[in-house]
Design an enzyme around this catalytic site. Structure first.
Site, mmCIF file in Angstrom:
data_model
loop_
_atom_site.group_PDB
_atom_site.id
_atom_site.type_symbol
_atom_site.label_atom_id
_atom_site.label_comp_id
_atom_site.label_asym_id
_atom_site.label_seq_id
_atom_site.Cartn_x
_atom_site.Cartn_y
_atom_site.Cartn_z
ATOM 1 N N GLU A 48 0.836 -1.208 0.000
ATOM 2 C CA GLU A 48 0.000 0.000 0.000
ATOM 3 C C GLU A 48 0.867 1.253 0.000
ATOM 4 O O GLU A 48 0.574 2.235 -0.671
ATOM 5 C CB GLU A 48 -0.894 0.022 1.246
ATOM 6 C CG GLU A 48 -2.015 -0.979 1.179
ATOM 7 C CD GLU A 48 -2.480 -1.407 2.570
ATOM 8 O OE1 GLU A 48 -3.337 -2.282 2.620
ATOM 9 O OE2 GLU A 48 -1.981 -0.869 3.583
ATOM 10 N N ASP A 50 3.898 1.426 -1.229
ATOM 11 C CA ASP A 50 4.540 1.533 -2.544
ATOM 12 C C ASP A 50 3.618 2.183 -3.577
ATOM 13 O O ASP A 50 4.044 3.026 -4.361
ATOM 14 C CB ASP A 50 4.952 0.147 -3.052
ATOM 15 C CG ASP A 50 6.201 -0.360 -2.348
ATOM 16 O OD1 ASP A 50 6.917 0.467 -1.762
ATOM 17 O OD2 ASP A 50 6.443 -1.578 -2.385
ATOM 18 N N SER A 95 18.279 4.769 -0.224
ATOM 19 C CA SER A 95 17.267 3.723 -0.358
ATOM 20 C C SER A 95 17.423 3.084 -1.743
ATOM 21 O O SER A 95 18.437 3.317 -2.413
ATOM 22 C CB SER A 95 15.892 4.354 -0.175
ATOM 23 O OG SER A 95 14.942 3.343 -0.067
ATOM 24 N N GLU A 125 21.027 -10.456 -5.117
ATOM 25 C CA GLU A 125 20.931 -10.807 -3.686
ATOM 26 C C GLU A 125 19.474 -10.867 -3.274
ATOM 27 O O GLU A 125 18.620 -10.237 -3.907
ATOM 28 C CB GLU A 125 21.617 -9.725 -2.838
ATOM 29 C CG GLU A 125 23.103 -9.618 -3.072
ATOM 30 C CD GLU A 125 23.706 -8.416 -2.340
ATOM 31 O OE1 GLU A 125 22.990 -7.731 -1.593
ATOM 32 O OE2 GLU A 125 24.901 -8.171 -2.547
ATOM 33 N N LYS A 127 16.425 -9.719 -1.004
ATOM 34 C CA LYS A 127 16.107 -8.479 -0.295
ATOM 35 C C LYS A 127 15.502 -8.864 1.055
ATOM 36 O O LYS A 127 14.389 -9.376 1.126
ATOM 37 C CB LYS A 127 15.139 -7.625 -1.105
ATOM 38 C CG LYS A 127 14.899 -6.266 -0.499
ATOM 39 C CD LYS A 127 14.158 -5.363 -1.465
ATOM 40 C CE LYS A 127 14.029 -3.951 -0.949
ATOM 41 N NZ LYS A 127 13.463 -3.836 0.382
ATOM 42 N N GLU A 185 21.344 -5.719 7.145
ATOM 43 C CA GLU A 185 19.957 -5.797 7.566
ATOM 44 C C GLU A 185 19.877 -6.701 8.788
ATOM 45 O O GLU A 185 20.366 -7.840 8.756
ATOM 46 C CB GLU A 185 19.174 -6.417 6.397
ATOM 47 C CG GLU A 185 17.780 -5.950 6.255
ATOM 48 C CD GLU A 185 17.645 -4.522 5.712
ATOM 49 O OE1 GLU A 185 18.652 -3.909 5.304
ATOM 50 O OE2 GLU A 185 16.511 -4.033 5.750
ATOM 51 N N LYS A 351 10.550 -6.013 -6.343
ATOM 52 C CA LYS A 351 9.658 -6.334 -5.218
ATOM 53 C C LYS A 351 8.768 -7.518 -5.581
ATOM 54 O O LYS A 351 8.114 -7.502 -6.625
ATOM 55 C CB LYS A 351 8.785 -5.122 -4.872
ATOM 56 C CG LYS A 351 9.530 -3.994 -4.180
ATOM 57 C CD LYS A 351 9.923 -4.418 -2.770
ATOM 58 C CE LYS A 351 9.965 -3.320 -1.753
ATOM 59 N NZ LYS A 351 8.818 -2.735 -1.229
ATOM 60 N N CYS A 445 -20.214 -22.275 23.836
ATOM 61 C CA CYS A 445 -19.580 -22.943 22.693
ATOM 62 C C CYS A 445 -20.590 -23.021 21.535
ATOM 63 O O CYS A 445 -21.704 -23.508 21.720
ATOM 64 C CB CYS A 445 -19.136 -24.351 23.092
ATOM 65 S SG CYS A 445 -18.569 -25.330 21.678
ATOM 66 N N CYS A 468 -17.932 -32.499 23.039
ATOM 67 C CA CYS A 468 -18.306 -31.436 22.095
ATOM 68 C C CYS A 468 -18.099 -31.946 20.661
ATOM 69 O O CYS A 468 -16.986 -32.371 20.306
ATOM 70 C CB CYS A 468 -17.436 -30.203 22.346
ATOM 71 S SG CYS A 468 -17.615 -28.941 21.083
HETATM 72 S S1 IVH Z 1 21.596 -2.609 -0.987
HETATM 73 C C1 IVH Z 1 22.162 2.194 -1.543
HETATM 74 N N1 IVH Z 1 20.911 -5.090 -0.587
HETATM 75 O O1 IVH Z 1 16.236 -2.569 1.427
HETATM 76 C C2 IVH Z 1 21.278 1.210 -0.881
HETATM 77 N N2 IVH Z 1 19.611 -3.393 0.452
HETATM 78 O O2 IVH Z 1 14.242 -0.870 0.224
HETATM 79 C C3 IVH Z 1 21.915 -0.114 -0.921
HETATM 80 N N3 IVH Z 1 17.813 -4.262 1.846
HETATM 81 O O3 IVH Z 1 17.780 0.447 2.241
HETATM 82 C C4 IVH Z 1 21.055 -1.122 -0.328
HETATM 83 N N4 IVH Z 1 18.212 -6.395 1.518
HETATM 84 O O4 IVH Z 1 17.968 -1.521 3.970
HETATM 85 C C5 IVH Z 1 20.615 -3.805 -0.329
HETATM 86 N N5 IVH Z 1 20.469 -7.335 -0.306
HETATM 87 C C6 IVH Z 1 20.179 -6.069 -0.048
HETATM 88 C C7 IVH Z 1 19.118 -5.690 0.789
HETATM 89 C C8 IVH Z 1 18.856 -4.349 1.013
HETATM 90 C C9 IVH Z 1 17.440 -5.521 2.145
HETATM 91 C C10 IVH Z 1 17.160 -3.049 2.370
HETATM 92 C C11 IVH Z 1 18.119 -1.903 2.644
HETATM 93 C C12 IVH Z 1 17.632 -0.826 1.728
HETATM 94 C C13 IVH Z 1 16.193 -1.168 1.544
HETATM 95 C C14 IVH Z 1 15.583 -0.532 0.335
#
Ligand code: IVH
Length: 714
Positions: A48, A50, A95, A125, A127, A185, A351, A445, A468
């Site tokens: 929501e 986003d 971000s 990677e 997330k 993280e 995402k 019940c 029951c």
């Molecule tokens: S790289 C310049 N790698 O997601 C920012 N972030 O929604 C580089 N996050 O701020 C971030 N997994 O806190 C990166 N494998 C990953 C991540 C990751 C989770 C978080 C991170 C970032 C946020 C953005």
């Protein structure tokens, strides 16, 4: 692949309408960020947020006058307004921009490659859905740990972070820079999160909405001793400022970073910092935790294959993920691409479809379960969440309903995470309709009319009537389940049919069904084959060991782990039945609450009679010699990857841990064995690379039984 994301957001043609919408969105998004970052209590789901965020960006794109310095798009996180001392990051914590489809990911790859002389190498990677953290190591020692805050200034949580097992106080290895900011993280492992919420439900305390909030709440404890009691973990995924050599700089001096040499120009011993993947390798060597699902590739198709694989395996990792991050590997290429004010141009977040959705709460009903516990559940307008239509979602108990302030008629957020039952996260208070009504637990019940009771100090209500009808129905269908007697063909529908037709009245009657073959054959829709299958399943179940039978008996607090402990300690049903609560509580891993519950079960004559009846019908009442939750896996570290037929992720972990082993998520030289199921991730390859024994499901079963690994080379 298509996503559940809506089509591009609409931008009004009329500038006044655009400004009005902008004025509406700004406070909403600012409040949402404050609640998310500072209070760890979000009002909007990520999806929501986003959608509204993209709408704000689209408005500012079309009407640049709206993009003032005070717009939330000019900030990264939330403004810092905190009880923790501020820490100014040497390099801003940016971000990431998001994409939601294959096309948009490919378009970003084209955009990123365009200005570069050479085709980039991509790092893919996972997330991690956690809390962003920046660790500043000065002279190899942790000087500061800080949250992101507004991207420029975060909150100092060094003492809290030092309580994490994963965070080294001192870096190891030969190549330690004078100063480095490592970013990562912090997350709450899923199994621990689910266990903690289950305990909170029992105790009548409000549950955490998701693991990220739990991580944030645990990290932002004023008293680090409280943080220390939470099983937080960390993955490193990036670097901020770096000073390779020279005098140890002052980490609190923002100008110190100005002297930071370009990492691409200076090699750090053998660990090359010319690339992100080189940096991650160095982290590993330095003792910093790096997730091993990462893939490095030059092939754009492989980037998509990574996204696609993890989208369909998103529940495999032991931590929650909400996407994939794709990054340009080469640091010089990154520098030439640069950043915008909020996000780098060299990385993107793909995402995944949300595991939360918003829907209308139509009603709250209750169900009496197999132990008599009465659980309220939400009846919602059907909504698709990660590919599955949700119509019902649990609300746990009356305490949770009131703590979350969920009312009938509300718009609510529902969440579906892996194999956990969907649940109502909470209402969207800003959208509460007039006439939304508060719900209360019924007095009686709904199945048998017996007045419900709520024991002192508990969150749940119970129906104490052992006859029951709904309790019996739920008991019977649970009895046939995979963690109990594992009777093929005995699911909820069959259990209901057998009860409705009067073919069984209690659990023991199942074992006399072979004398009712003709009655079974007369059931509508039943054929010779289905009857034979059911009877064969029941016959086989007679030989199940004591721990499985115990699980099937619907005793409160008695799950597979406790059952194995009791079966191992007492050996047979008779010995267990004649033990008192204190003797049971004295068994390692069993406490007084479980002792009371189990002894209470055997104190009821009809329960004893039920077991006598089972014995007379040929049911085994003894333990497997090795069902003792022995310590066959003591000191062993096992990784499970891919989908196993006989175990959910939680069951596999429980099976390992109940035998004294450690269920870990990443493969390293210290891993004892990797169990590989269907569609495994890269961990299987990594195990082979490191010569760690690889087991299939049958090998896993043997390992659980005997603690033995196959011969080397198998
Ligand atoms: S790289 C310049 N790698 O997601 C920012 N972030 O929604 C580089 N996050 O701020 C971030 N997994 O806190 C990166 N494998 C990953 C991540 C990751 C989770 C978080 C991170 C970032 C946020 C953005």
């Amino acid at each position: 692949m298509t996503t559940d994301q809506p089509d591009d957001v609409a931008v009004p043609d009329d500038p006044a309408a655009a400004r009005a919408r902008h004025d509406e969105l700004v406070p909403l998004l600012r409040d949402a960020r404050y609640r998310y970052y500072v209070l760890s209590d979000p009002v909007l789901s990520d999806a929501e947020f986003d959608v509204r965020w993209r709408e704000l960006l689209a408005l500012e794109d079309a009407y640049p006058a709206l993009a003032t310095a005070t717009s939330p798009t000019a900030e990264v996180g939330a403004p810092v307004d905190s009880a923790f001392p501020p820490h100014r990051h040497l390099e801003s914590m940016l971000s990431l921009d998001n994409v939601f489809s294959r096309e948009d990911l490919a378009a970003w790859q084209t955009r990123a490659s365009g200005p570069l002389d050479d085709e980039p190498t991509w790092v893919c990677e996972l997330k991690i859905d956690g809390v962003a953290i920046s660790l500043t190591y000065v002279g190899g020692v942790l000087a500061t740990a800080a949250t992101r805050g507004d991207g420029v200034t975060g909150e100092t949580v060094t003492q809290q972070v030092l309580t994490l097992d994963d965070v080294p106080y001192r870096l190891s290895g030969d190549h330690v820079p004078a100063l480095v900011e490592v970013r990562g993280e912090i997350y709450y492992p899923l199994a621990a999160f689910e266990a903690m919420n289950a305990e909170r439900v029992e105790a009548g305390e409000q549950v955490f909405a998701n693991p990220r909030n739990a991580a944030s709440g645990a990290l932002r404890q004023k008293d680090p001793a409280v943080t220390a009691t939470r099983p937080l973990s960390l993955w490193i995924h990036g670097m901020g400022a770096l000073q390779v050599t020279g005098d140890t700089p002052d980490p609190d001096d923002p100008d110190a970073a100005e002297d930071t040499p370009d990492p691409t120009e200076e090699a750090l011993g053998e660990a090359s910092f010319a690339t992100h993947s080189g940096f991650l390798d160095w982290c590993h060597e330095a003792g910093l935790p790096v997730a091993d699902e990462t893939t490095v590739t030059t092939d754009p198709d492989e980037v998509w294959a990574f996204v696609d694989h993890w989208t369909s395996h998103r529940h495999d990792p032991t931590y929650e993920i909400d996407g994939v991050v794709v990054k340009v590997d080469d640091l010089a290429q990154r520098q030439s691409l640069g950043t915008t004010s909020r996000a780098p141009r060299w990385a993107i977040a793909y995402k995944m479809p949300p595991i939360e959705a918003t829907t209308r709460l139509r009603d709250i009903e209750v169900n009496t379960g197999r132990t008599g516990r009465v659980t309220p559940f939400a009846v919602v307008e059907p909504v698709v969440v990660s590919g599955v239509t949700i119509t019902y979602a649990t609300l746990h108990n009356e305490v949770q309903v009131h703590a979350k302030d969920v009312r009938i008629g509300d718009l609510v957020r529902v969440r579906r995470a892996g194999d956990v039952i969907p649940e109502v996260v909470g209402p969207i208070l800003t959208e509460r309709p007039d006439g939304a009504t508060t719900w209360h637990m019924p007095a009686d019940c709904p199945s048998c009319g017996t007045p419900l009771v709520r024991p002192e100090g508990e969150g749940h209500h119970f129906c104490e009537n052992v006859d029951c009808p709904n309790r019996i129905l739920e008991s019977l269908s649970h009895f046939g389940g995979r963690s109990a007697m594992d009777i093929e063909g005995l699911g909820y529908k069959t259990a209901k049919l057998l009860l409705d037709e009067g073919l069984v009245a209690d659990l023991a009657d199942l074992f006399a069904l072979d004398t009712r073959r003709d009655d079974l054959l007369a059931l509508e829709g039943w054929k010779e084959k289905s009857v034979d299958n059911l009877l064969a399943g029941i016959e086989a179940a007679k030989g199940q060991p004591l721990d499985r039978l115990l699980v099937g008996l619907n005793i409160r607090h008695l799950g597979p782990t406790v059952a194995r402990l009791l079966a191992g300690a007492f050996g047979d049903m008779e010995a267990l039945a004649s033990a008192d609560a204190e003797t049971m509580a004295a068994v390692d891993g069993i406490g007084p609450v479980i002792g009371e519950a189990v002894a209470g079960f055997f104190a009821v004559d009809r329960n004893r009679a039920l077991l006598d009846k089972m014995r007379d019908l040929g049911v085994r009442l003894t333990a497997d010699v090795d069902a003792t939750t022995s310590d066959v896996l003591d000191g062993l570290s096992i990784v499970v990857t891919g989908t196993l037929e006989g175990f959910s992720r939680t069951e596999a972990k429980e099976a390992i841990e109940s035998r004294g082993g450690k269920a870990t998520s990443s493969v390293s030289g210290r891993t004892t064995a990797v169990v590989v199921g269907e569609s495994p991730g890269s961990k299987a390859d990594k195990a082979r690379d490191l010569d760690v024994p690889v087991l299939d499901e049958a090998g896993f079963a043997r390992l659980l039984d005997t603690g033995e690994l196959p011969d080397a080379g198998a």
